[in-house]
Motif scaffolding. Structure first.
Motif, PDB file in Angstrom:
ATOM      1  N   ARG A  73       1.007  -1.262  -0.111  1.00 32.52           N
ATOM      2  CA  ARG A  73       0.005  -0.069  -0.011  1.00 32.52           C
ATOM      3  C   ARG A  73       0.902   1.159   0.062  1.00 32.52           C
ATOM      4  NH1 ARG A  73       0.207  -1.976   5.433  1.00 32.52           N
ATOM      5  NH2 ARG A  73       0.903  -0.374   6.760  1.00 32.52           N
ATOM      6  N   PRO A  74       0.226   2.396  -0.301  1.00 36.61           N
ATOM      7  CA  PRO A  74       1.209   3.771  -0.663  1.00 36.61           C
ATOM      8  C   PRO A  74       0.872   4.248   0.805  1.00 36.61           C
ATOM      9  CG  PRO A  74      -0.939   3.831  -1.866  1.00 36.61           C
ATOM     10  CD  PRO A  74      -0.707   2.405  -1.475  1.00 36.61           C
ATOM     11  N   ALA A  75       1.981   5.008   1.228  1.00 34.76           N
ATOM     12  CA  ALA A  75       1.842   5.933   2.395  1.00 34.76           C
ATOM     13  C   ALA A  75       2.398   7.288   2.170  1.00 34.76           C
ATOM     14  CB  ALA A  75       2.855   5.346   3.516  1.00 34.76           C
ATOM     15  N   HIS A  76       1.291   8.228   1.891  1.00 37.01           N
ATOM     16  CA  HIS A  76       1.548   9.367   1.664  1.00 37.01           C
ATOM     17  C   HIS A  76       1.722  10.296   2.943  1.00 37.01           C
ATOM     18  CE1 HIS A  76       0.369   8.480  -2.381  1.00 37.01           C
ATOM     19  NE2 HIS A  76      -0.855   8.062  -1.548  1.00 37.01           N
ATOM     20  N   ARG A  77       3.032  10.858   3.046  1.00 40.18           N
ATOM     21  CA  ARG A  77       3.346  11.820   4.382  1.00 40.18           C
ATOM     22  C   ARG A  77       3.970  13.010   4.023  1.00 40.18           C
ATOM     23  NH1 ARG A  77       3.943   6.911   7.009  1.00 40.18           N
ATOM     24  NH2 ARG A  77       5.353   5.429   6.122  1.00 40.18           N
ATOM     25  N   VAL A  78       3.110  13.926   5.043  1.00 38.72           N
ATOM     26  CA  VAL A  78       3.572  15.357   4.846  1.00 38.72           C
ATOM     27  C   VAL A  78       4.626  15.791   5.783  1.00 38.72           C
ATOM     28  CG1 VAL A  78       2.392  17.754   4.707  1.00 38.72           C
ATOM     29  CG2 VAL A  78       1.084  15.629   3.877  1.00 38.72           C
ATOM     30  N   THR A  79       5.627  16.572   5.490  1.00 42.31           N
ATOM     31  CA  THR A  79       6.673  16.693   6.187  1.00 42.31           C
ATOM     32  C   THR A  79       6.282  17.980   6.839  1.00 42.31           C
ATOM     33  OG1 THR A  79       7.929  18.115   4.519  1.00 42.31           O
ATOM     34  CG2 THR A  79       8.271  15.895   4.713  1.00 42.31           C
ATOM     35  N   PRO A  80       6.712  18.708   8.114  1.00 42.57           N
ATOM     36  CA  PRO A  80       6.645  19.833   8.518  1.00 42.57           C
ATOM     37  C   PRO A  80       6.662  20.995   7.532  1.00 42.57           C
ATOM     38  CG  PRO A  80       7.959  18.444   9.837  1.00 42.57           C
ATOM     39  CD  PRO A  80       7.958  17.660   8.708  1.00 42.57           C
ATOM     40  N   ASP A  81       7.533  20.936   6.553  1.00 38.77           N
ATOM     41  CA  ASP A  81       7.937  21.769   5.333  1.00 38.77           C
ATOM     42  C   ASP A  81       6.722  22.021   4.370  1.00 38.77           C
ATOM     43  OD1 ASP A  81      10.345  22.487   6.772  1.00 38.77           O
ATOM     44  OD2 ASP A  81      11.326  21.204   5.740  1.00 38.77           O
ATOM     45  N   GLY A  82       5.760  20.990   4.515  1.00 32.26           N
ATOM     46  CA  GLY A  82       4.812  20.902   3.643  1.00 32.26           C
ATOM     47  C   GLY A  82       5.099  20.043   2.506  1.00 32.26           C
ATOM     48  N   ASP A  83       6.179  19.460   2.259  1.00 34.13           N
ATOM     49  CA  ASP A  83       6.554  18.467   1.095  1.00 34.13           C
ATOM     50  C   ASP A  83       5.649  16.957   1.471  1.00 34.13           C
ATOM     51  OD1 ASP A  83       8.376  20.412   0.072  1.00 34.13           O
ATOM     52  OD2 ASP A  83       9.913  19.227   1.373  1.00 34.13           O
TER      53      ASP A  83
END
Length: 423
Positions: free
Chosen positions: A314-324
């Protein structure tokens, strides 16, 4: 419970004391921290306790309310109110009570994080001393403290959920979860300004929860490692998968895409020309096409290669503190074999012993796509012996926690629809 069952289906199997307790603890952690988005409740309590969540009755009250609704108020209250020195992790065996130890560790980490986040506010409000004067505190300060408490709770809950992607596929322990928490946070946030990872480490260590195989107990030593070698072509097969789906798509579409991805990877791994025996052992699996004489406990196909299961891709989409936005792929692979209850007494029968790995994969990295490999080896004699002892003394499944051992063979959801357990 549903989230855990979907991501790590084998956590229903009681292979050690922590497995079922982890189910209970994770459900309670989610329930408790979901209360924090209510600003009026937070501001009321913070005004009463002058900003200190370590005193007062808000957290215990939340735990009691949730616990009474589920019939487990004592376990949740103990998770928050009991001194860690009085909780014996080594000797506590009942799943709900043992789970409360994990809840207590996570909640203690949250309190430490909250205190660090409000340090500057207290210094500003007190002229640098950090010690509030007697009397009521200003409503503006109460509001800011409530904002930080809610933000801390949201961050801790997200870390706890994200850590599931860094957990082994079978036989989880609280120490494994600690390593998953540390890795999940370090993987997304480079600089730990508020000491989140140290807070988790200290809270778990205070309760005697830490890995036995780590020489020095530090944030860096607890982080999962990358595999020493990687099978050639692994990144290419991952890139051919359908990884475009997320929570916005229809569930049937996501399910079909996940199954197709798992089938594609299974076919690639099952080909000896792609992945040899040495890589199988590195991932905790037996992929040898040369079985020994006699029965070694593995179930084999027509080509004499042991069966294994790609449970999910499964894909895991993560958002870093910088918004990436970072997209990774989580692969869960398991394998089973029969092993005797008593090697010296074949008539004692067998039990199922499982191994495998959780792989965290970067699909954009051709050279080293596997970032982490969290392994529970099918070859581990020490783990096998521990399960052998555990099986001889306790082995109830997850459903027995709610319906008793007499319902072990019945479908638990069916019991909600009729007295006789029928739909």
């Amino acid at each position: 419970h549903a989230l855990l069952d979907g991501l790590h289906h084998r956590y229903q199997e009681a292979t050690n004391l922590d497995v079922l307790a982890f189910h209970e603890a994770f459900a309670d952690i989610v329930a408790i921290f979901q209360h924090f988005p209510f600003p009026e409740l937070l501001r009321f309590q913070l005004a009463r306790t002058r900003g200190d969540l370590r005193i007062g009755e808000l957290m215990a009250g939340l735990a009691q309310q949730f616990g009474e609704a589920t019939g487990r108020s004592h376990a949740l209250r103990s998770a928050i109110n009991v001194d860690p020195a009085k909780i014996n992790y080594a000797s506590t065996t009942e799943p709900h009570t043992r789970g409360s130890i994990l809840v207590a560790a996570v909640f203690e980490a949250f309190l430490s994080i909250y205190q660090r986040r409000i340090g500057d506010l207290l210094r500003i409000a007190t002229g640098g001393t950090g010690i509030l004067r007697p009397g009521a505190i200003h409503p503006d300060l109460v509001r800011r403290l409530a904002d930080e408490a809610a933000k801390s709770a949201d961050h801790v809950l997200n870390i706890c959920i994200r850590a599931l992607d860094y957990c082994p596929p079978v036989d989880i322990t609280f120490a494994n979860y600690l390593r998953a928490l540390i890795t999940a946070d370090a993987d997304l946030v480079d600089t730990d300004h508020y000491g989140y990872r140290v807070a988790f480490l200290q809270a778990f260590r205070a309760r005697g929860i830490y890995p036995d195989d780590v020489r020095t107990l530090s944030v860096e030593s607890l982080r999962w490692r990358s595999p020493s070698a990687q099978p050639a072509g692994f990144g290419e097969v991952v890139r051919r998968m359908d990884l475009g789906w997320d929570r916005s798509v229809e569930r049937r579409q996501a399910y079909n895409a996940s199954k197709a991805n798992a089938a594609m990877l299974h076919g690639w791994l099952a080909d000896p020309t792609n992945v040899g025996e040495e890589f199988g052992q590195q991932f905790g699996l037996n992929l040898s096409t040369k079985p020994p004489e006699g029965f070694d406990g593995f179930y084999r196909n027509a080509d004499k290669r042991p069966y294994f299961e790609v449970h999910s891709v499964r894909p895991a989409h993560r958002v870093t503190p910088d918004g990436d936005v970072r997209t990774e792929v989580i692969v869960v692979i398991t394998q089973r074999r029969k092993v005797p209850h008593d090697p010296k007494n074949p008539s004692a029968g067998n039990f199922i012993f499982r191994g495998g790995c959780t792989l965290v994969v970067d699909p954009s990295n051709d050279a080293a796509p596997i970032r982490y490999s969290v392994v529970k080896s099918i070859w581990s004699e020490a783990r096998m012996e521990w399960q052998r002892r555990f099986q001889s003394g306790q082995g109830l499944g997850l459903r027995s926690l709610y319906f008793g051992s007499q319902f072990e063979e019945k479908e638990p959801f069916a019991l909600l629809h009729g007295e006789d357990g029928e739909y």
